[in-house]
Enzyme design. Structure first.
Site, PDB file in Angstrom:
ATOM      1  CE1 TYR A  49      -2.950  -3.087   0.377  1.00  0.00           C
ATOM      2  CE2 TYR A  49      -3.562  -2.368   2.570  1.00  0.00           C
ATOM      3  CZ  TYR A  49      -3.693  -3.259   1.523  1.00  0.00           C
ATOM      4  OH  TYR A  49      -4.573  -4.311   1.645  1.00  0.00           O
ATOM      5  CG  HIS A 107      -0.815  -8.515   0.481  1.00  0.00           C
ATOM      6  ND1 HIS A 107      -0.409  -7.207   0.423  1.00  0.00           N
ATOM      7  CD2 HIS A 107      -2.141  -8.492   0.210  1.00  0.00           C
ATOM      8  CE1 HIS A 107      -1.459  -6.432   0.138  1.00  0.00           C
ATOM      9  NE2 HIS A 107      -2.511  -7.191   0.001  1.00  0.00           N
TER      10      HIS A 107
HETATM   11  P1  NAP Z   1     -14.425  -1.111   0.835  1.00  0.00           P
HETATM   12  O1  NAP Z   1     -13.955  -0.783   2.199  1.00  0.00           O
HETATM   13  O2  NAP Z   1     -15.478  -2.140   0.636  1.00  0.00           O
HETATM   14  O3  NAP Z   1     -14.943   0.194   0.092  1.00  0.00           O
HETATM   15  C1  NAP Z   1     -14.286   1.422   0.187  1.00  0.00           C
HETATM   16  C2  NAP Z   1     -15.079   2.438  -0.657  1.00  0.00           C
HETATM   17  O4  NAP Z   1     -16.378   2.602  -0.086  1.00  0.00           O
HETATM   18  C3  NAP Z   1     -14.432   3.788  -0.684  1.00  0.00           C
HETATM   19  O5  NAP Z   1     -14.622   4.285  -1.999  1.00  0.00           O
HETATM   20  C4  NAP Z   1     -15.244   4.610   0.330  1.00  0.00           C
HETATM   21  O6  NAP Z   1     -15.296   5.950  -0.084  1.00  0.00           O
HETATM   22  C5  NAP Z   1     -16.610   3.982   0.236  1.00  0.00           C
HETATM   23  N1  NAP Z   1     -17.361   3.970   1.513  1.00  0.00           N
HETATM   24  C6  NAP Z   1     -16.873   3.719   2.746  1.00  0.00           C
HETATM   25  N2  NAP Z   1     -17.859   3.716   3.670  1.00  0.00           N
HETATM   26  C7  NAP Z   1     -19.016   3.972   3.002  1.00  0.00           C
HETATM   27  C8  NAP Z   1     -20.367   4.096   3.395  1.00  0.00           C
HETATM   28  N3  NAP Z   1     -20.744   3.940   4.676  1.00  0.00           N
HETATM   29  N4  NAP Z   1     -21.290   4.375   2.421  1.00  0.00           N
HETATM   30  C9  NAP Z   1     -20.922   4.529   1.146  1.00  0.00           C
HETATM   31  N5  NAP Z   1     -19.648   4.408   0.699  1.00  0.00           N
HETATM   32  C10 NAP Z   1     -18.695   4.139   1.626  1.00  0.00           C
HETATM   33  O7  NAP Z   1     -13.219  -1.548  -0.111  1.00  0.00           O
HETATM   34  P2  NAP Z   1     -11.630  -1.519  -0.025  1.00  0.00           P
HETATM   35  O8  NAP Z   1     -11.133  -0.167   0.290  1.00  0.00           O
HETATM   36  O9  NAP Z   1     -11.164  -2.176  -1.259  1.00  0.00           O
HETATM   37  O10 NAP Z   1     -11.287  -2.537   1.156  1.00  0.00           O
HETATM   38  C11 NAP Z   1     -11.048  -2.142   2.486  1.00  0.00           C
HETATM   39  C12 NAP Z   1      -9.648  -2.490   2.919  1.00  0.00           C
HETATM   40  O11 NAP Z   1      -9.371  -3.869   2.697  1.00  0.00           O
HETATM   41  C13 NAP Z   1      -8.542  -1.779   2.140  1.00  0.00           C
HETATM   42  O12 NAP Z   1      -8.421  -0.440   2.547  1.00  0.00           O
HETATM   43  C14 NAP Z   1      -7.363  -2.636   2.500  1.00  0.00           C
HETATM   44  O13 NAP Z   1      -6.889  -2.291   3.790  1.00  0.00           O
HETATM   45  C15 NAP Z   1      -7.972  -4.033   2.514  1.00  0.00           C
HETATM   46  N6  NAP Z   1      -7.758  -4.821   1.271  1.00  0.00           N
HETATM   47  C16 NAP Z   1      -7.010  -5.962   1.360  1.00  0.00           C
HETATM   48  C17 NAP Z   1      -6.787  -6.736   0.231  1.00  0.00           C
HETATM   49  C18 NAP Z   1      -5.976  -8.002   0.341  1.00  0.00           C
HETATM   50  O14 NAP Z   1      -5.592  -8.565  -0.678  1.00  0.00           O
HETATM   51  N7  NAP Z   1      -5.695  -8.475   1.522  1.00  0.00           N
HETATM   52  C19 NAP Z   1      -7.311  -6.358  -1.010  1.00  0.00           C
HETATM   53  C20 NAP Z   1      -8.083  -5.193  -1.070  1.00  0.00           C
HETATM   54  C21 NAP Z   1      -8.297  -4.429   0.079  1.00  0.00           C
HETATM   55  P3  NAP Z   1     -14.864   7.156   0.907  1.00  0.00           P
HETATM   56  O15 NAP Z   1     -13.405   6.945   1.246  1.00  0.00           O
HETATM   57  O16 NAP Z   1     -15.112   8.383   0.081  1.00  0.00           O
HETATM   58  O17 NAP Z   1     -15.772   7.069   2.111  1.00  0.00           O
END
Ligand code: NAP
Length: 277
Positions: A49, A107
């Site tokens: 990240y 990861h």
């Molecule tokens: P997510 O948390 O499902 O979605 C994030 C998106 O949703 C952002 O665009 C955010 O926008 C929006 N959002 C957040 N809360 C909201 C709400 N209450 N209502 C409407 N929209 C909302 O997806 P993600 O960021 O991909 O996943 C979360 C975390 O998982 C990552 O940050 C990372 O730490 C981890 N991850 C891990 C892997 C892996 O391979 N291990 C892969 C992908 C992700 P705003 O910021 O504008 O609120």
């Protein structure tokens, strides 16, 4: 108040965490520090990240006692060889400005490289040395999990996998339950494919007077998974944390799970074929 899970090694994790990808730079520090001040205690980062420095700065700025925090990072695919995995972890600690990680993960398994067993052995040894308090994996299939357990006798405390209403991971959750592994859910809201307008989400939101995002995060909680939503917005950060005083019915949980599709992955991240170095 956020509930806490005790994992199979005796360590603890809050029932929800804060995802930090792709928060970077000054705005990233502010967003992450805001999340901690609002009440998140589990913070999820990774070498890939490229924001461990920002996460470390945010942790210091938020000023929460170290023993209340659970900081997670992840070893990238290019560092699976034993010595590289050790060095990668020490570099993560340096960037974060921490003496230890609370949870460290592999990861992605990157099966074509076939060094994830070495990376797991490194994590087992790092835990013995106290540099890492708890050890787990991410994006591991049942076969990958069974292989590292058989090779080392040590079971990961968590497997952080893609999980959201379009991909509810019923099979992997059953595997985790059998092995004593806690499911952590990445992209828990479903990111760009979030099912906020689906009746299965909208109806309980209307009934409870909460947002569709809260309904989805509550669905995770009632299935026993730890969601790690990312938001750069303090209002949505607070909203996403407020899921512990609402309750979905069993039928509502089942209706959200029924949104799942075999092809529901967000970007085709099948751990048997998807490689991330
Ligand atoms: P997510 O948390 O499902 O979605 C994030 C998106 O949703 C952002 O665009 C955010 O926008 C929006 N959002 C957040 N809360 C909201 C709400 N209450 N209502 C409407 N929209 C909302 O997806 P993600 O960021 O991909 O996943 C979360 C975390 O998982 C990552 O940050 C990372 O730490 C981890 N991850 C891990 C892997 C892996 O391979 N291990 C892969 C992908 C992700 P705003 O910021 O504008 O609120």
């Amino acid at each position: 108040m956020t509930p806490t899970y005790t994992l199979h090694d005796g360590s603890t994790l809050p029932a929800i965490g804060f995802g930090t990808y792709p928060l970077r730079g000054r705005e990233g520090v502010e967003a992450i520090a805001s999340a901690i001040r609002i009440g998140y205690r589990l913070v999820d980062t990774a070498v890939n990240y490229q924001n461990e420095t920002e996460v470390g700065e945010a942790l210091r700025r938020a000023g929460v006692p170290r023993d209340e925090l659970r900081v997670t990072s992840k070893i990238p695919g290019r560092d699976h060889a034993y010595d590289k995995a050790i060095a990668s972890t020490k570099d993560s600690l340096k960037r974060l400005g921490l003496d230890y990680l609370d949870l460290h993960l592999i990861h992605w398994p990157n099966p074509s490289v076939d060094l994830y067993v070495e990376a797991w052995q490194a994590l087992v040894d790092l835990q013995e040395q106290g540099l890492v308090k708890a050890i787990g994996v991410s994006n591991f299939t049942e076969a990958h999990l069974r292989r590292i357990i058989e090779a080392t006798g040590v079971t990961p405390v968590v497997n952080q996998i893609e999980m959201h209403p379009l991909f509810p991971q019923e099979r992997m959750r059953a595997v985790h339950a059998e092995l004593g592994i806690r499911t952590e859910a990445w992209s828990p809201l479903g990111k760009r494919q979030a099912q906020y307008d689906a009746p299965a989400v909208r109806e309980p939101a209307d009934r409870l007077g909460v947002s569709p995002g809260q309904v989805i995060l509550r669905w995770h909680h009632q299935l026993g998974s730890i969601p790690i939503p990312k938001s750069a917005d303090p209002g949505r950060q607070a909203e996403n944390l407020s899921i512990f005083d609402i309750e979905l019915t069993d039928a509502e949980v089942a209706a959200i799970t029924a949104l799942g599709r075999p092809d529901g992955r967000l970007f085709g991240g099948d751990p048997d074929t998807h490689e991330e170095m």
